[in-house]
Design a protein around this motif. Structure first.
Motif, PDB file in Angstrom:
ATOM      1  N   ARG A   1       0.725  -1.301   0.003  1.00 53.99           N
ATOM      2  CA  ARG A   1      -0.158   0.006  -0.026  1.00 53.99           C
ATOM      3  C   ARG A   1       0.926   1.400   0.153  1.00 53.99           C
ATOM      4  NH1 ARG A   1      -3.166  -3.221  -0.998  1.00 53.99           N
ATOM      5  NH2 ARG A   1      -5.222  -3.798  -0.520  1.00 53.99           N
ATOM      6  N   LEU A   2       0.473   2.150  -0.641  1.00 57.40           N
ATOM      7  CA  LEU A   2       1.357   3.584  -0.735  1.00 57.40           C
ATOM      8  C   LEU A   2       0.345   4.428   0.042  1.00 57.40           C
ATOM      9  CD1 LEU A   2       3.158   5.799  -2.013  1.00 57.40           C
ATOM     10  CD2 LEU A   2       1.139   6.203  -3.703  1.00 57.40           C
ATOM     11  N   VAL A   3       1.065   4.926   1.175  1.00 60.16           N
ATOM     12  CA  VAL A   3       0.591   5.932   2.194  1.00 60.16           C
ATOM     13  C   VAL A   3       1.068   7.274   2.074  1.00 60.16           C
ATOM     14  CG1 VAL A   3       0.163   6.133   4.664  1.00 60.16           C
ATOM     15  CG2 VAL A   3       0.419   3.902   3.740  1.00 60.16           C
ATOM     16  N   GLN A   4       0.190   8.333   1.780  1.00 66.33           N
ATOM     17  CA  GLN A   4       0.369   9.521   1.490  1.00 66.33           C
ATOM     18  C   GLN A   4       0.394  10.483   2.550  1.00 66.33           C
ATOM     19  OE1 GLN A   4       1.427  10.697  -1.597  1.00 66.33           O
ATOM     20  NE2 GLN A   4       0.498   9.578  -3.098  1.00 66.33           N
ATOM     21  N   ARG A   5      -0.284  10.220   3.679  1.00 66.75           N
ATOM     22  CA  ARG A   5      -0.261  11.061   4.953  1.00 66.75           C
ATOM     23  C   ARG A   5      -0.347  10.222   5.875  1.00 66.75           C
ATOM     24  NH1 ARG A   5      -3.634  12.969   0.836  1.00 66.75           N
ATOM     25  NH2 ARG A   5      -5.406  11.733   1.853  1.00 66.75           N
ATOM     26  N   ALA A   6      -0.161  10.767   6.989  1.00 66.83           N
ATOM     27  CA  ALA A   6       0.040  10.046   8.398  1.00 66.83           C
ATOM     28  C   ALA A   6      -1.356   9.383   8.772  1.00 66.83           C
ATOM     29  CB  ALA A   6       0.370  10.944   9.349  1.00 66.83           C
ATOM     30  N   GLU A   7      -2.372  10.218   8.507  1.00 64.80           N
ATOM     31  CA  GLU A   7      -3.684   9.875   8.922  1.00 64.80           C
ATOM     32  C   GLU A   7      -4.236   8.649   8.181  1.00 64.80           C
ATOM     33  OE1 GLU A   7      -4.167  13.878   6.719  1.00 64.80           O
ATOM     34  OE2 GLU A   7      -2.780  12.890   8.178  1.00 64.80           O
ATOM     35  N   GLU A   8      -3.827   8.424   7.238  1.00 69.61           N
ATOM     36  CA  GLU A   8      -4.161   7.044   6.430  1.00 69.61           C
ATOM     37  C   GLU A   8      -3.475   5.887   6.826  1.00 69.61           C
ATOM     38  OE1 GLU A   8      -2.949   7.862   2.452  1.00 69.61           O
ATOM     39  OE2 GLU A   8      -4.297   9.532   2.219  1.00 69.61           O
ATOM     40  N   LEU A   9      -2.385   6.007   8.018  1.00 69.43           N
ATOM     41  CA  LEU A   9      -1.464   4.861   8.046  1.00 69.43           C
ATOM     42  C   LEU A   9      -2.138   3.736   8.662  1.00 69.43           C
ATOM     43  CD1 LEU A   9       1.434   3.748   7.942  1.00 69.43           C
ATOM     44  CD2 LEU A   9       1.652   4.768  10.420  1.00 69.43           C
ATOM     45  N   LEU A  10      -2.783   3.802   9.836  1.00 75.92           N
ATOM     46  CA  LEU A  10      -3.338   2.831  10.360  1.00 75.92           C
ATOM     47  C   LEU A  10      -4.391   1.798   9.721  1.00 75.92           C
ATOM     48  CD1 LEU A  10      -4.190   4.372  13.927  1.00 75.92           C
ATOM     49  CD2 LEU A  10      -2.264   2.822  13.361  1.00 75.92           C
ATOM     50  N   ALA A  11      -5.338   2.671   8.853  1.00 75.01           N
ATOM     51  CA  ALA A  11      -6.246   1.971   7.791  1.00 75.01           C
ATOM     52  C   ALA A  11      -5.436   0.983   6.920  1.00 75.01           C
ATOM     53  CB  ALA A  11      -7.317   2.907   7.459  1.00 75.01           C
ATOM     54  N   GLN A  12      -4.345   1.638   6.426  1.00 72.49           N
ATOM     55  CA  GLN A  12      -3.753   0.946   5.427  1.00 72.49           C
ATOM     56  C   GLN A  12      -2.736  -0.308   6.035  1.00 72.49           C
ATOM     57  OE1 GLN A  12      -4.661   1.364   2.556  1.00 72.49           O
ATOM     58  NE2 GLN A  12      -4.088   3.420   1.673  1.00 72.49           N
ATOM     59  N   LEU A  13      -2.343  -0.039   7.101  1.00 75.25           N
ATOM     60  CA  LEU A  13      -1.665  -1.270   7.850  1.00 75.25           C
ATOM     61  C   LEU A  13      -2.640  -2.307   7.977  1.00 75.25           C
ATOM     62  CD1 LEU A  13       0.336   0.724  10.610  1.00 75.25           C
ATOM     63  CD2 LEU A  13       1.388  -0.651   8.712  1.00 75.25           C
ATOM     64  N   ARG A  14      -3.927  -1.948   8.495  1.00 74.77           N
ATOM     65  CA  ARG A  14      -4.860  -3.054   8.611  1.00 74.77           C
ATOM     66  C   ARG A  14      -5.336  -3.735   7.386  1.00 74.77           C
ATOM     67  NH1 ARG A  14      -9.448  -3.823   6.761  1.00 74.77           N
ATOM     68  NH2 ARG A  14     -10.880  -5.198   7.363  1.00 74.77           N
ATOM     69  N   THR A  15      -5.288  -3.039   6.300  1.00 78.72           N
ATOM     70  CA  THR A  15      -5.557  -3.754   4.911  1.00 78.72           C
ATOM     71  C   THR A  15      -4.386  -4.529   4.328  1.00 78.72           C
ATOM     72  OG1 THR A  15      -7.132  -2.001   4.225  1.00 78.72           O
ATOM     73  CG2 THR A  15      -6.241  -3.392   2.415  1.00 78.72           C
ATOM     74  N   ALA A  16      -3.283  -4.057   4.716  1.00 81.46           N
ATOM     75  CA  ALA A  16      -2.082  -4.607   4.238  1.00 81.46           C
ATOM     76  C   ALA A  16      -1.726  -5.974   4.966  1.00 81.46           C
ATOM     77  CB  ALA A  16      -0.729  -3.898   4.087  1.00 81.46           C
ATOM     78  N   ARG A  17      -1.984  -5.991   6.371  1.00 86.18           N
ATOM     79  CA  ARG A  17      -1.669  -7.138   7.337  1.00 86.18           C
ATOM     80  C   ARG A  17      -2.823  -8.174   6.787  1.00 86.18           C
ATOM     81  NH1 ARG A  17      -1.164  -3.614  12.040  1.00 86.18           N
ATOM     82  NH2 ARG A  17       0.983  -3.674  12.627  1.00 86.18           N
ATOM     83  N   SER A  18      -4.107  -7.790   6.608  1.00 88.33           N
ATOM     84  CA  SER A  18      -5.005  -8.701   6.177  1.00 88.33           C
ATOM     85  C   SER A  18      -4.921  -9.348   4.826  1.00 88.33           C
ATOM     86  CB  SER A  18      -6.376  -8.008   6.205  1.00 88.33           C
ATOM     87  OG  SER A  18      -7.214  -8.864   5.810  1.00 88.33           O
ATOM     88  N   GLU A  19      -4.324  -8.845   4.012  1.00 90.44           N
ATOM     89  CA  GLU A  19      -3.992  -8.967   2.698  1.00 90.44           C
ATOM     90  C   GLU A  19      -2.828 -10.086   2.722  1.00 90.44           C
ATOM     91  OE1 GLU A  19      -5.321  -6.709  -0.769  1.00 90.44           O
ATOM     92  OE2 GLU A  19      -3.296  -6.922  -1.387  1.00 90.44           O
ATOM     93  N   ALA A  20      -2.001  -9.784   3.517  1.00 86.11           N
ATOM     94  CA  ALA A  20      -0.656 -10.436   3.483  1.00 86.11           C
ATOM     95  C   ALA A  20      -1.003 -11.713   4.138  1.00 86.11           C
ATOM     96  CB  ALA A  20       0.225  -9.747   4.467  1.00 86.11           C
ATOM     97  N   LEU A  21      -1.922 -11.704   5.316  1.00 82.64           N
ATOM     98  CA  LEU A  21      -2.022 -12.903   6.075  1.00 82.64           C
ATOM     99  C   LEU A  21      -2.685 -13.981   5.297  1.00 82.64           C
ATOM    100  CD1 LEU A  21      -1.666 -14.232   8.934  1.00 82.64           C
ATOM    101  CD2 LEU A  21      -3.852 -13.322   9.529  1.00 82.64           C
ATOM    102  N   HIS A  22      -3.800 -13.432   4.414  1.00 79.91           N
ATOM    103  CA  HIS A  22      -4.556 -14.301   3.548  1.00 79.91           C
ATOM    104  C   HIS A  22      -3.707 -15.019   2.425  1.00 79.91           C
ATOM    105  CE1 HIS A  22      -8.212 -12.562   5.501  1.00 79.91           C
ATOM    106  NE2 HIS A  22      -8.516 -13.657   5.325  1.00 79.91           N
TER     107      HIS A  22
END
Length: 653
Positions: A171-192
C-alpha cells in the motif's frame, strides 16, 4: 546414473505448459498435478501422467505439500519444478522435497527463506553493500512502532508485506492519518495471501523505473547475469508490460546493476535461476527492491534476446552440471516486449472476470511467441490468479518488436471472458511508450481517462454485422441460404439486440442477393456476408471487407471486435423486461469469491461509502461499500462464505 528422469510440475496454467514443453523436448517424462477445477486443463492434457491433488481451493490443492509429494511418490517422479507462485518460494516445500529424495529445481531452502522475507533480505543486502531504499525492516510490528518509524522515514511511504509479491499486501501511504487503516488492510491481505502479516516500511520513490537483473548460478560456484528487463509499466504494483533490454540503460549502468545483483547472489550462495529487482531513479541511482528465487513470469523476453532457454538451464543446473557459458559469452540481440493477458475488465475497475472461454485463437507469427494454458470451452474460475497468458514479440529493434506485439494483441481472438486486450493495445500505441519515456507511474499518469477504462457501447457497424449474423442464422434454420431468404412482402425485419443493461433496435432489409441493408436510428449500413461458418465470417460492411471471429449459440453471439469481446443477445422475441430497477441499497457480489471480512450486522446504521464487507477473489481483496445511507435490513452472508457473481450479499434500507 542420471540425476533425475521424471519431473513433476507443481503448478498449473501457462507456466506448467511452458515447463513441460522444454522438459519433454529434453527427453524427460512429466507429471502434472491438478485440482478439481483443472481436471481437463491443458497442462493436464500435455503431461505424460497427471494426479488429482484436491479441491479447487489452493490451500487444499496447489499449496498442499503432502498431496503434491504423494503425487510424486505414486508416479515415481524424482524431480520437481515449482514454476512461479504457489509453493515456488516456500522454503519448507524445498526442504520437504529434499527429505523425500526429490530434486527441487530451484535454489536451496536457506536462500529461499532469506530472500522470501523482504525484512531479512534487506538486512542481508545492507550488510553485503547492495544499495537499498531507506526504511524500516525491524522485528517490532506493533502499530505504535510502525507509526513512529513512519514519521522518521517521512511521507509518502510504502507498506509492504515482508513475505509478499505480486502487489499483494502493498500500500502507498500519502499522509499520516491514512497509516493505520492501510496497515490493517496490508496485514489482512498479506496474512490471507502468504500466511504472514509481517510488514516493512520504505520511503516511496514515486516515479522510478522498475529494472530487474536475471541471474543464474550453478553448484560449481559460477554466477552470471543475463541482462536486464524493464518492468516499469504496472498497475497496483503488478507488472503489465515487460521488455528487454531497458530502453534507457547504458552499458556502464547495466554492468553496475549486474555486478550488484551478483553481489546479492554471493551473499546467499545462490544456485539456479533468480531475479534481483531494483528501482532506478531519474539520476541513474538504483536501489535493491527484492529478489525472486524462481523463474519470473517475464522470463521469455530474456530468452528471446539471449537465445537461451532458461528452463533448460534450470534443469541443467539442477542435474549438477556447470553453466554452459561464462559472463563474457552472454550476448544480447535485438529487443523483446511482453504483455500479460488478464481475465479482468478495465472498464469495471479491473474487476477479475470469470466465465467460459468461447473462442481462443492466439495470433502467432514471425517473431511472436504466446505462452498460455487456455482451451476453448474451459471455465475461468475465481480460485486462481486472473492471468491467462503472455504475448511476446521479438524484433531487430524495439519499434519492430512493438509493432509485432501490437498486431498480436489486436488479432488474438478471445471471447466469452472479458480481458484487458484493449488496454494492452492502447498502452503499446501510446506515444510515451513508443518513445520509451515511462516509469512505474505511467498508467496512473496517462491512462486515467483512457477509452479502455470506460464501458464502450458497440459501434453501429458492429451491431449491423451482428444483426446480419442473426439474420443468416435464422435463414439457415428455415433451411434456405441467405440469398433465398425473404421477409414477407419485403417488409424490413426488426431485431432487438441486448448487451448487459443496454439494448438496440435495428431494421434489416434484403437488397440484391446476399446484401442486407441495416438501419439503426439515423445510420444505415450495407452488409454483404460472403461466408460464415460458425467460427469466422467474411463480410463487406460499408464497403470494407474484413474477417470476423464469432460464435453464435441459442440466441447469443460472442463477437471479437479487435481487440475486444462483445457479447450480444437476440432479444427480438423476449418478453419486455421489467421496468423495476434494482434498489440502490442492494449490494451484490461483483465476481465469484470468498467473504473474508464482515464489518456490519443486521440493524446497524451505515453511511454511503462505508466499508461493509471484504471479498477475496483471484488472490486480491476487494472492499465492498455502502451505496446509500441507511440501516442494514438483511445480511445474507457470513465470514468464509463462497459467493457467486451478482449474488445478493446484503440490503440497506
Amino acid at each position: 546414473m542420471p540425476a533425475f528422469s521424471k519431473i513433476l510440475i507443481a503448478n498449473r496454467g501457462e507456466i506448467a505448459c511452458r515447463i513441460q514443453r522444454t522438459a519433454q523436448a529434453l527427453g524427460y517424462r512429466t507429471v502434472a498435478v491438478f485440482s478439481d477445477a483443472d481436471a481437463d486443463a491443458l497442462h493436464v492434457q500435455m503431461a505424460d501422467e497427471a494426479v488429482r491433488i484436491g479441491p479447487a481451493a489452493v490451500q487444499q490443492s496447489y499449496l498442499a505439500i503432502p498431496a503434491i509429494l504423494n503425487a510424486a511418490r505414486r508416479t515415481g517422479a524424482d524431480a520437481l519444478h515449482p514454476g512461479y507462485g504457489f509453493l515456488s518460494e516456500n522454503a519448507e516445500f524445498a526442504r520437504a522435497c529434499e527429505a523425500a529424495g526429490i530434486t527441487f529445481i530451484g535454489p536451496g531452502a536457506e536462500a529461499i527463506e532469506l530472500m522470501g522475507s523482504k525484512r531479512l533480505s534487506k538486512l542481508a543486502m545492507l550488510a553485503a553493500g547492495v544499495p537499498c531504499i531507506a526504511g524500516y525492516q525491524g522485528a517490532e510490528q506493533d502499530d505504535a512502532t510502525l507509526q513512529r518509524e513512519a514519521e522518521r522515514i517521512g511521507y509518502p511511504l510504502m507498506i509492504k508485506a515482508s513475505a509478499g509479491g505480486g502487489g499483494r499486501g502493498m500500500r502507498l501511504v500519502q499522509r499520516a492519518e491514512e497509516l493505520l487503516a492501510q496497515l490493517r488492510t496490508a496485514r489482512s491481505e498479506a496474512l490471507h495471501a502468504f500466511g504472514s502479516d509481517e510488514l516493512i516500511l520504505e520511503q516511496a520513490l514515486l516515479a522510478p523505473r522498475h529494472v530487474e537483473i536475471q541471474v543464474f548460478g550453478d553448484r560449481h560456484g559460477q554466477l552470471i547475469y543475463l541482462g536486464e528487463r524493464d518492468c516499469s509499466i504496472q498497475r497496483r504494483h503488478q507488472k503489465v508490460v515487460e521488455e528487454a533490454p531497458c530502453p534507457v540503460l547504458t552499458a556502464e549502468l547495466r554492468q553496475a546493476m549486474g555486478e550488484a545483483a551478483l553481489k546479492a547472489c554471493r551473499a546467499v550462495d545462490y544456485v539456479g535461476a533468480g531475479t534481483v529487482e531494483f528501482l532506478l531513479d531519474a539520476r541513474g541511482q538504483f536501489y535493491f527492491l527484492e529478489m525472486n528465487t524462481r523463474l519470473q513470469v517475464e522470463h521469455p523476453v530474456t530468452e528471446l534476446i539471449t537465445g537461451l532457454d532458461l528452463v533448460a538451464l534450470q534443469l541443467h543446473v539442477a542435474a549438477g552440471q556447470p553453466l554452459p557459458l561464462r559472463q563474457e559469452q552472454v550476448q544480447l540481440q535485438g529487443h523483446a516486449i511482453e504483455v500479460r493477458l488478464y481475465a479482468e475488465d478495465p472498464a469495471q475497475g479491473f474487476l477479475p472476470q470469470t466465465g467460459r472461454v468461447q473462442r481462443w485463437e492466439p495470433a502467432l507469427g514471425a517473431g511472436v511467441r504466446i505462452d498460455h494454458g487456455l482451451l476453448e470451452g474451459q471455465d475461468i474460475s475465481a480460485f486462481y490468479d486472473p492471468m491467462l497468458g503472455k504475448l511476446i514479440a521479438h524484433g531487430a529493434t524495439r519499434e519492430e518488436a512493438r509493432r509485432k506485439l501490437l498486431r498480436a494483441v489486436e488479432d488474438s481472438v478471445l471471447t466469452g471472458v472479458a480481458s484487458n486486450q484493449a488496454l494492452l493495445a492502447n498502452l503499446l500505441r501510446h506515444p510515451g511508450f513508443i518513445d520509451g519515456d515511462f516509469s512505474t507511474a505511467f498508467i496512473s499518469e496517462h491512462f486515467a481517462d483512457d477509452s479502455s477504462l470506460r464501458p464502450q457501447p458497440p459501434s453501429v457497424s458492429e451491431l449491423a454485422l451482428a444483426a446480419a449474423l442473426f439474420y443468416q442464422h435464422a435463414a439457415q434454420a428455415h433451411g434456405t441460404a441467405l440469398a433465398g431468404w425473404r421477409n414477407q412482402a419485403n417488409v424490413p425485419l426488426s431485431y432487438r439486440l441486448g448487451s448487459a443493461e443496454a439494448a438496440w433496435t435495428l431494421e434489416v432489409s434484403q437488397q440484391d442477393a446476399g446484401t442486407l441493408q441495416i438501419r439503426h436510428a439515423d445510420a444505415c449500413f450495407e452488409v454483404r456476408l460472403l461466408s460464415a461458418d460458425g467460427r469466422w465470417a467474411c463480410a463487406i460492411v460499408d464497403g470494407i471487407r474484413r474477417r470476423y471471429a464469432y460464435t453464435l449459440e441459442a440466441g447469443h453471439l460472442w463477437f471479437f471486435t479487435r481487440p475486444g469481446n462483445l457479447h450480444l443477445q437476440d432479444l427480438t422475441h423476449a418478453l419486455a423486461a421489467s421496468q423495476a430497477s434494482t434498489h440502490d441499497g442492494t449490494l451484490r457480489a461483483p465476481m465469484d469469491g470468498a467473504i473474508v471480512d464482515v464489518l456490519v450486522s443486521e440493524g446497524a446504521t451505515v453511511s454511503k461509502g462505508q466499508l461493509l464487507l471484504v471479498l477475496e477473489a483471484m488472490k486480491m481483496e476487494h472492499p465492498l461499500k455502502a451505496g446509500i445511507d441507511g440501516v442494514i435490513k438483511r445480511l445474507q452472508v457470513d465470514l468464509g462464505d463462497q459467493v457467486k457473481n451478482r449474488q445478493v450479499l446484503l440490503e440497506v434500507e
